[in-house]
Design a protein around this motif. Sequence first.
Motif, PDB file in Angstrom:
ATOM      1  N   UNK A 122     -93.378  76.662  16.501  1.00 14.42           N
ATOM      2  CA  UNK A 122     -93.066  76.326  17.888  1.00 14.42           C
ATOM      3  C   UNK A 122     -91.573  76.431  18.207  1.00 14.42           C
ATOM      4  N   UNK A 123     -90.728  76.699  17.202  1.00 13.86           N
ATOM      5  CA  UNK A 123     -89.300  76.881  17.456  1.00 13.86           C
ATOM      6  C   UNK A 123     -89.056  78.203  18.177  1.00 13.86           C
ATOM      7  N   UNK A 124     -87.986  78.278  18.951  1.00 13.89           N
ATOM      8  CA  UNK A 124     -87.615  79.537  19.599  1.00 13.89           C
ATOM      9  C   UNK A 124     -86.849  80.418  18.616  1.00 13.89           C
ATOM     10  N   UNK A 125     -86.957  81.726  18.803  1.00 19.63           N
ATOM     11  CA  UNK A 125     -86.265  82.669  17.918  1.00 19.63           C
ATOM     12  C   UNK A 125     -85.300  83.582  18.669  1.00 19.63           C
ATOM     13  N   UNK A 126     -85.277  83.485  20.005  1.00 17.57           N
ATOM     14  CA  UNK A 126     -84.357  84.310  20.785  1.00 17.57           C
ATOM     15  C   UNK A 126     -84.148  83.705  22.171  1.00 17.57           C
ATOM     16  N   UNK A 127     -83.150  84.236  22.900  1.00 18.90           N
ATOM     17  CA  UNK A 127     -82.830  83.647  24.207  1.00 18.90           C
ATOM     18  C   UNK A 127     -83.913  83.920  25.245  1.00 18.90           C
ATOM     19  N   UNK A 128     -84.735  84.923  25.034  1.00 19.62           N
ATOM     20  CA  UNK A 128     -85.845  85.166  25.950  1.00 19.62           C
ATOM     21  C   UNK A 128     -86.822  84.000  25.917  1.00 19.62           C
ATOM     22  N   UNK A 129     -87.155  83.539  24.706  1.00 16.26           N
ATOM     23  CA  UNK A 129     -88.029  82.372  24.564  1.00 16.26           C
ATOM     24  C   UNK A 129     -87.356  81.123  25.126  1.00 16.26           C
ATOM     25  N   UNK A 130     -86.057  80.986  24.883  1.00 16.00           N
ATOM     26  CA  UNK A 130     -85.300  79.844  25.401  1.00 16.00           C
ATOM     27  C   UNK A 130     -85.396  79.793  26.924  1.00 16.00           C
ATOM     28  N   UNK A 131     -85.207  80.953  27.567  1.00 11.99           N
ATOM     29  CA  UNK A 131     -85.252  81.018  29.026  1.00 11.99           C
ATOM     30  C   UNK A 131     -86.655  80.713  29.552  1.00 11.99           C
ATOM     31  N   UNK A 132     -87.658  81.217  28.874  1.00  9.91           N
ATOM     32  CA  UNK A 132     -89.046  80.963  29.296  1.00  9.91           C
ATOM     33  C   UNK A 132     -89.361  79.478  29.234  1.00  9.91           C
ATOM     34  N   UNK A 133     -88.940  78.819  28.160  1.00 11.90           N
ATOM     35  CA  UNK A 133     -89.159  77.374  28.031  1.00 11.90           C
ATOM     36  C   UNK A 133     -88.446  76.611  29.151  1.00 11.90           C
ATOM     37  N   UNK A 134     -87.210  76.994  29.411  1.00  7.95           N
ATOM     38  CA  UNK A 134     -86.431  76.284  30.433  1.00  7.95           C
ATOM     39  C   UNK A 134     -87.041  76.444  31.812  1.00  7.95           C
ATOM     40  N   UNK A 329     -83.764  79.277  12.939  1.00  9.06           N
ATOM     41  CA  UNK A 329     -84.735  80.150  13.597  1.00  9.06           C
ATOM     42  C   UNK A 329     -84.091  81.111  14.594  1.00  9.06           C
ATOM     43  N   UNK A 330     -82.896  80.794  15.063  1.00  6.10           N
ATOM     44  CA  UNK A 330     -82.201  81.655  16.019  1.00  6.10           C
ATOM     45  C   UNK A 330     -81.225  82.614  15.341  1.00  6.10           C
ATOM     46  N   UNK A 331     -81.191  82.634  14.005  1.00  2.65           N
ATOM     47  CA  UNK A 331     -80.169  83.390  13.264  1.00  2.65           C
ATOM     48  C   UNK A 331     -80.166  84.884  13.598  1.00  2.65           C
ATOM     49  N   UNK A 332     -81.341  85.492  13.738  1.00  2.00           N
ATOM     50  CA  UNK A 332     -81.380  86.935  14.009  1.00  2.00           C
ATOM     51  C   UNK A 332     -80.858  87.249  15.408  1.00  2.00           C
ATOM     52  N   UNK A 333     -81.050  86.337  16.336  1.00  2.00           N
ATOM     53  CA  UNK A 333     -80.634  86.555  17.720  1.00  2.00           C
ATOM     54  C   UNK A 333     -79.169  86.194  17.944  1.00  2.00           C
ATOM     55  N   UNK A 334     -78.588  85.471  16.994  1.00  2.00           N
ATOM     56  CA  UNK A 334     -77.297  84.820  17.185  1.00  2.00           C
ATOM     57  C   UNK A 334     -76.186  85.775  17.606  1.00  2.00           C
ATOM     58  N   UNK A 335     -76.068  86.931  16.965  1.00  2.00           N
ATOM     59  CA  UNK A 335     -74.959  87.839  17.227  1.00  2.00           C
ATOM     60  C   UNK A 335     -75.232  88.851  18.343  1.00  2.00           C
ATOM     61  N   UNK A 336     -76.416  88.829  18.925  1.00  2.00           N
ATOM     62  CA  UNK A 336     -76.734  89.792  19.984  1.00  2.00           C
ATOM     63  C   UNK A 336     -76.003  89.435  21.273  1.00  2.00           C
ATOM     64  N   UNK A 337     -75.379  90.412  21.929  1.00  2.00           N
ATOM     65  CA  UNK A 337     -74.646  90.139  23.169  1.00  2.00           C
ATOM     66  C   UNK A 337     -75.579  90.028  24.366  1.00  2.00           C
TER      67      UNK A 337
END
Length: 441
Positions: A122-134, A329-337
């Motif tokens: 249930x953790x988010x893995x990218x900002x797309x999921x973060x935005x959807x949750x918000x 869980x956000x490590x792969x997304x972390x450096x993406x601009x």
Amino acid sequence: MGLRGAAASFSFLLVIIINKGLPSPLTGKEAWSYVEVRDGAHMFWWLYYADDQPAGYKDLPLVMWLQGGPGGSGSGFGNFEEIGPLNRDLEPRKTSWVQAASVLFVDNPVGTGFSYTDRADAFTTNVTMVATDMLVLLKHFFTEKAEFQNIPFYIFSESYGGKMAAAISLELTKAIEQGTVKCNFAGVALGDSWISPLDSVMTWGPYLYTTSLLDDYGLADVNSAAEAVKQAMEQQQFTKATELWSVTETVVEQNTNGVNFYNILTQQPDERRFSSAGENYIALQTRRHIGPLHSQSLSELMNGPIRKKLGIIPQNVTWGGQADLVFSYMAEDFMKPVVDIVDQLLKAGVNVTVYNGQLDLIVDTMGQELWVKRLKWDGLSGFNKLRWTPLDDPTSPGITGAFYKTYKNFAFYWILKAGHMIPSDQGPMALQMLKMITQQA
């Protein structure tokens, strides 16, 4: 989907104030609750109604504050260390943003602060999921708190919170157009924000060198480590880039005797410096960047009297207990601009503000200016032709506290003598900036 726990309205922190024997600092209102944004994913929010008499909250904007990390808690750090009505010692804060706006703290992504997940998937893995949750949370919030639907709504952010804020703002703009969220979205402010991570990393060396914190050998070492990050990004090896970013930070620490990434005039505490034998980069970065947002005294406050005051925190949930997992869980997304998202916001007519602290290293101003100069926004040439305007320090008339430029729907504030956490370092200047952005000054 639904609300968990009834929202509550009381005088500001009355329960705690009585227990501490302190006088009541304000006579405003609060509310808080949970929203289950996905199955097994629960997000916590905490609202302070603006308490600026005689205006009242209906004549002032609503500001949502998003913390960094990812894994930093707005309800904890942002609230008690930066902009809330009381500080960590439960004393009234003279520069609280509640003087000029209603303030909504949201612990996001899920797993941050008092927000929590029931299971690992249930953790988010990218900002797309973060935005959807918000968006799920905001839809619930503006439905439950319909009195805020027509009040100007701003998103303010710090650090990784800025990356999330950009993505959330774009989805919110779409949702408003589609009629699925009813609110008066007035703009987003990106504070020392992780919008273009590579630009930050690539300018660490030059910034430290020009501030006399690196010699020629150190500059070569840091630039070499940063180049490895760049190569990983060019090859789209994003998890590797995050790991190499951690290595670059270690190189910086070794060559500067532990400079503090949040303020170059200070040093990292010993317990946050360098890696231990066998420690992986996730554990190291959690210690470096999540740890400072969860000091022992703040954790004791949040898991003690605040938890008791709120009365809706599940027994098995600890404030900050899942923060390290959020980061992992956000490590792969972390450096993406997300520079392209900022461009889309500007094109859509959204008011965008960038603000940065002069003494910040991790998101240094040099790096911020690089990505701003690459924007495809059609107003960029006009913005670049402007000279900046000085702003006096509110506490020292005649002394410059900041510079700013604004053109069409874009603004940039350069905050002097501030590090990464601008409201903590320069509270009066941050409050004045808030008023300017929300058109109260």
